[in-house]
Structures are given as structure tokens and as C-alpha cells.
Scaffold this active site. Structure first.
Site, PDB file in Angstrom:
ATOM      1  N   HIS A   1       0.803  -1.164  -0.124  1.00  0.00           N
ATOM      2  CA  HIS A   1      -0.167  -0.124   0.030  1.00  0.00           C
ATOM      3  C   HIS A   1       0.809   1.269  -0.072  1.00  0.00           C
ATOM      4  O   HIS A   1       1.676   1.302   0.730  1.00  0.00           O
ATOM      5  CB  HIS A   1      -1.064   0.138   1.283  1.00  0.00           C
ATOM      6  CG  HIS A   1      -1.574   1.388   1.501  1.00  0.00           C
ATOM      7  ND1 HIS A   1      -1.334   2.184   2.448  1.00  0.00           N
ATOM      8  CD2 HIS A   1      -2.491   2.141   0.827  1.00  0.00           C
ATOM      9  CE1 HIS A   1      -1.911   3.245   2.581  1.00  0.00           C
ATOM     10  NE2 HIS A   1      -3.017   3.204   1.260  1.00  0.00           N
ATOM     11  N   SER A   2       0.658   2.139  -0.776  1.00  0.00           N
ATOM     12  CA  SER A   2       1.269   3.480  -0.888  1.00  0.00           C
ATOM     13  C   SER A   2       2.793   3.130  -1.214  1.00  0.00           C
ATOM     14  O   SER A   2       3.136   2.706  -2.141  1.00  0.00           O
ATOM     15  CB  SER A   2       0.831   4.276   0.180  1.00  0.00           C
ATOM     16  OG  SER A   2       1.209   5.580   0.252  1.00  0.00           O
ATOM     17  N   LEU A   3       3.639   3.761  -0.121  1.00  0.00           N
ATOM     18  CA  LEU A   3       5.111   3.400  -0.490  1.00  0.00           C
ATOM     19  C   LEU A   3       5.293   2.016  -0.671  1.00  0.00           C
ATOM     20  O   LEU A   3       6.253   1.614  -1.169  1.00  0.00           O
ATOM     21  CB  LEU A   3       5.781   4.209   1.190  1.00  0.00           C
ATOM     22  CG  LEU A   3       7.034   3.665   1.147  1.00  0.00           C
ATOM     23  CD1 LEU A   3       7.992   4.084   0.163  1.00  0.00           C
ATOM     24  CD2 LEU A   3       7.565   4.237   2.564  1.00  0.00           C
TER      25      LEU A   3
END
Length: 301
Positions: free
Chosen positions: A100-102
Site C-alpha cells: 500500500h502506498s510507499l
């Protein structure tokens, strides 16, 4: 069944993790976003536990994992080493990745650089690293170095109680109380005068170096694993939608799903995300397709 706490001893750092599901099931390593922690998957992982042995790590400097040694930066590419070291320590030769995300950026780069180790790739909200135009390289370098030097003397905020920390995290990420609480309970520690973030303050400065967007696209083209990319609808990121869709188009075996929600949609309402992942497992690999059923996220560094 509640998650089990796990400590992973890598050659250089001790990583904390949570695990769900039977060890005999297919292996899934989950990677959270910037300034989050393994609790990011508290809602999603139990819904996958009948299908995967899920291990969600706290990245170095996050949650309950060790911080990097003094004088060492948190470079994006070093997280790839951390993920591979965690898998090696677990004895996992081949596994699937969830990011998720980074964590999505890390997972996608691991899958591209080491395709022989990644069976399936699940990305939530981000594919690839944060990029910058080459003409901004000098400014980025200056910004990263200056912020790092200034941040070295800053102390982390101390909250009188956990509820104040939850309120702060809820406001910063436009999160529900339940989502913010899950992240805060794993991401704080008791100190003199109250509670403080357990994350390393050195995570806060901007990275002194960025990939160019051409570099990101070239790397993503190397992903060989069947990939599911889940994006919030409407778009909930600072990265332009056109850029993220162009990245998605670079990954050869990718299915794109749009689901209602914000940047932490997998934590706020995990059921649609889990359903999309399980449907993807049951379906044959297909070329790029889009299915449609906003807060500002934290995607640094």
C-alpha cells in the site's frame, strides 16, 4: 483467529511483523505505507487468511521495528533489501507481494528487479517510486540535505494520552477513528510525559534523490508477475491520475480495479479490496482492464 506477533532477524536489523493464516498456505508478504505500520493490514489480512499465509512487516524505522543506525538515511531503494532480507529470514524463496502506498512502490520494484521470486503482485494506490523531473534534481538534493540537518535536532511530539495521538493521526490522514487507532496503537510508545510516535524522526525529511518518471516506467515494465492494481475512486493521491494510469499501462499482466474510498480504503473498508483480490486469484491473467464499482495521502519519501 487473532494475528500472531513475529520478530524477523535480518542480517542488519530486527523487524517486527504480524502474521495471519496457516503456514502451509501460499505466502503473501505485506508492506505498509510511509509512517504507517503493519496494522495497516489489520482489516484486510483476516479476510485473506483462508487463502494466504500473510506476514505484514513493520518497515525499518516504523512501528515496532528497529531504526537504521545513526548516520544512515532511509533511501527508497534500501527498502528493497529489507523486503528481500525479511523473505530470506522467513525461508521464503517465492511469494506474493501486497503493498500500500510507499509499500506499493517497494513491492512493484521488488517484483520488477527480482521477478523469479514474486508469484503475484497486489498494489493498493501506488505503483512505482515518487519521481521528479530531472531539472529539479539540484533543488531536491538541497532540500533533502537541509531538511535532514535541521531535523536531526528535533524531538518527536509528546501526547498527553493516546486519544490525542489518535485525533492527530485521524486529522493528518483523513482517517476514521478505528483506522487511526489501529495505526496509532502500533505506532506509539510510552515516554516521559505521555506518548510519542515510535517511528524514526529521520523518516520525515525529503529524499535528496528521486527517480525520473522515465526511470520509473522502465523499471515497472520489468514486472512479470500477474498484478492487481487497486485505486480509490475518486482518485485520492497527490500523484496525478494520468501519471499513475500510465504506470499501470507499463505492467504487462495487470488488472486495474477502481473502488470507492480514500487512500486507506483497505483499512477503512477491507471487504471490497479482499473481494477484488480473491476474484483476481480465481480469474485468468488478462491484459489491462478497468473496473469501477479523497484525502491527501502520505506517500513519502
Amino acid at each position: 483467529m487473532p494475528p500472531r506477533e513475529l520478530t524477523i532477524a535480518t542480517p542488519h536489523l530486527r523487524l517486527a511483523a504480524k502474521e495471519w493464516g496457516d503456514a502451509a498456505l501460499p505466502l503473501l508478504l505485506a508492506i505498509h505505507g510511509w509512517l504507517d505500520n503493519a496494522a495497516s493490514f489489520d482489516a484486510l489480512a483476516p479476510l485473506l487468511a483462508a487463502h494466504f499465509h500473510v506476514v505484514a512487516i513493520d518497515l525499518p524505522g516504523h512501528g515496532r521495528s528497529q531504526h537504521r543506525p545513526a548516520g544512515v538515511r532511509y533511501h527508497f531503494v534500501d527498502y528493497l533489501d529489507d523486503v528481500l532480507a525479511a523473505a530470506d529470514a522467513l525461508g521464503w524463496k517465492k511469494f506474493s507481494l501486497l503493498g500500500h502506498s510507499l509499500g506499493g512502490g517497494i513491492a512493484s520494484f521488488v517484483a520488477a528487479a527480482f521477478p523469479e521470486r514474486v508469484e503475484k503482485l497486489f498494489l493498493i494506490e501506488v505503483a512505482g517510486a515518487v519521481s521528479a523531473p530531472v531539472e529539479k534534481s539540484l533543488g531536491q538534493l538541497q532540500k533533502g540535505i537541509v531538511q535532514s540537518r535541521e531535523n536531526a535536532s528535533k524531538a518527536l511530539r509528546v501526547f498527553a494520552n493516546v486519544e490525542i495521538a489518535v485525533a492527530a493521526r485521524r486529522k493528518a490522514g483523513d482517517l476514521s477513528d478505528a483506522a487511526a487507532r489501529a495505526l496509532v496503537l502500533r505506532g506509539t510508545r510510552e515516554v516521559e510525559g505521555g506518548w510519542s510516535w515510535s517511528s524514526d524522526p529521520r523518516l520525515m525529511p525529503a529524499s535528496p534523490q528521486r527517480f525520473s518518471e522515465d526511470q520509473v516506467l522502465a523499471i515497472l515494465a520489468g514486472v512479470q508477475a500477474p498484478t492487481l492494481f487497486v485505486l480509490a475512486e475518486p482518485m485520492a493521491m497527490q500523484i496525478p491520475e494520468s501519471l499513475m494510469l500510465a504506470r499501470a499501462a507499463q505492467i504487462p499482466k495487470l488488472s486495474l480495479v477502481r473502488l470507492p474510498g480514500n487512500h486507506h480504503l483497505h483499512l477503512e473498508d477491507a471487504r471490497p479490496v479482499a473481494a477484488a483480490m480473491l476474484d483476481f486469484l480465481d480469474s485468468s491473467t488478462a491484459p489491462l482492464q478497468t473496473t469501477t464499482t479523497g484525502s491527501k495521502p502520505l506517500i513519502e519519501p
